[in-house]
Design an enzyme around this catalytic site. Structure first.
Site, PDB file in Angstrom:
ATOM      1  N   HIS A 150      27.569   9.121  67.816  1.00  0.00           N
ATOM      2  CA  HIS A 150      26.328   8.452  67.391  1.00  0.00           C
ATOM      3  C   HIS A 150      26.161   7.099  68.080  1.00  0.00           C
ATOM      4  CE1 HIS A 150      28.161   6.205  63.647  1.00  0.00           C
ATOM      5  NE2 HIS A 150      28.385   5.554  64.755  1.00  0.00           N
ATOM      6  N   GLU A 155      22.715  10.006  64.083  1.00  0.00           N
ATOM      7  CA  GLU A 155      23.800  10.978  63.977  1.00  0.00           C
ATOM      8  C   GLU A 155      23.384  12.295  64.631  1.00  0.00           C
ATOM      9  OE1 GLU A 155      26.401   9.685  62.866  1.00  0.00           O
ATOM     10  OE2 GLU A 155      26.193   8.641  60.977  1.00  0.00           O
TER      11      GLU A 155
HETATM   12  P1  PGA Z   1      33.243   0.893  66.013  1.00  0.00           P
HETATM   13  O1  PGA Z   1      31.924   1.652  65.653  1.00  0.00           O
HETATM   14  O2  PGA Z   1      32.896  -0.173  67.007  1.00  0.00           O
HETATM   15  O3  PGA Z   1      33.718   0.321  64.712  1.00  0.00           O
HETATM   16  O4  PGA Z   1      34.201   1.898  66.587  1.00  0.00           O
HETATM   17  C1  PGA Z   1      31.076   2.058  66.663  1.00  0.00           C
HETATM   18  C2  PGA Z   1      29.922   2.808  66.092  1.00  0.00           C
HETATM   19  O5  PGA Z   1      30.070   3.495  65.057  1.00  0.00           O
HETATM   20  O6  PGA Z   1      28.837   2.745  66.688  1.00  0.00           O
END
Ligand code: PGA
Length: 289
Positions: A150, A155
């Protein structure tokens, strides 16, 4: 795509910070404001820290900060208590204050985050997209990537022309975010959010994707080397004419293995790979600044 593989998360943050400030300087030669779309999550924290460090060290022009406008990608939409959500310790409003806005003095009203307390959420989302468009559209859109591919809370299966809107979180995202930010408590993670859609994200003049760590390697590989499909939302970025991925060697590991299997030597510095979707991506491997 231009895929910049650097040594570690620190190099990702310094390379990204340099890119954001360099682009800002270029944009402000031609326009009044520098319009930046910003992510939350664990990955950008280091980049924000580096931005603050450079700001405090006087390495970023105050004119650039004064003329920068920001829009965040998303905000949680809890079921209840929406009017006080921004003061919840895991709200993205507070996240941005903690990690950036509380330390760098942007102009009044320069920082935008979708408001989950809005009485009319549809109008809030429409107004959010309009506020970016009427100020000239995004110059740079900085994004992270979820383990399910995503971007923001778009999503799978995602749509390329989606506007900012109310979305449901995938169970994988709830689980990831519970572990990272809510002490493992699945129930504490809001199950909905206001998310910028791909229509606005892809309207950015320049897109920058950042990723670090082995946990992102397969997703990054699928996003840059696989087919362009809503089942891997970040793959939409392949179609953008100016997209840079700044990733560390761990997040790049599948891309590098794929390249090696096709005869490229990752130590050679620069080579091209072709994705299943038929796009040629230029890969540069360095240890970063
Ligand atoms: P993260 O999340 O940087 O905590 O890995 C990225 C995202 O879900 O877009």
């Amino acid at each position: 795509m231009y895929i910049r593989v650097v040594k570690d998360p620190r190099a990702v943050s310094s390379t990204t910070t340099a890119l954001l400030t360099d682009e800002g300087g270029k944009v402000l030669k031609q326009r009044e404001t520098y319009n930046l779309v910003l992510p939350t999550g664990s990955t950008p924290v280091e980049t924000y820290r580096e931005l603050i460090r450079r700001y405090r060290a006087g390495e970023i022009s105050l004119d650039l900060i004064a003329r920068t406008r920001t829009w965040n990608l998303d905000e949680y939409l809890p079921d209840t208590d929406r009017e006080v959500w921004r003061y919840h310790e895991q709200s993205y409003w507070l996240f941005m204050r903690r990690h950036l806005f509380g330390h760098v003095t942007f102009a009044n009203g320069a920082n935008h985050i979708p408001n989950p307390a809005a009485v009319d959420l549809e109008a809030e989302c429409r107004g959010y997209d309009e506020s970016i468009a009427t100020q000239g559209g995004p110059d740079v859109v900085l994004v992270g990537i979820g383990t399910n591919g995503h971007v923001a809370f778009n999503e799978p299966p995602a749509q390329k022309d989606s506007p900012t809107r109310v979305v449901g979180l995938a169970q994988t995202t709830v689980s990831d975010n519970a572990k990272k930010f809510f002490g493992g408590d699945l129930d504490a993670v809001p199950k909905q959010a206001l998310s910028m859609g791909f229509r606005t994200i892809l309207s950015g003049r320049k897109l920058v994707l950042i990723a670090t760590g082995y946990a992102k390697a397969v997703t990054v590989g699928a996003s840059v080397l696989g087919p362009v499909t809503g089942w891997c939302p970040a793959s939409f970025l392949q179609e953008h004419p100016d997209c840079t991925c700044i990733i560390d060697t761990e997040a790049a590991s599948i891309v590098l293995e794929y390249a090696k299997a096709r005869g490229h030597d990752p130590r050679s510095g620069r080579f091209d790979v072709r994705s299943e979707a038929g796009y040629e991506h230029s890969v540069q491997t360095t240890n970063g600044p």
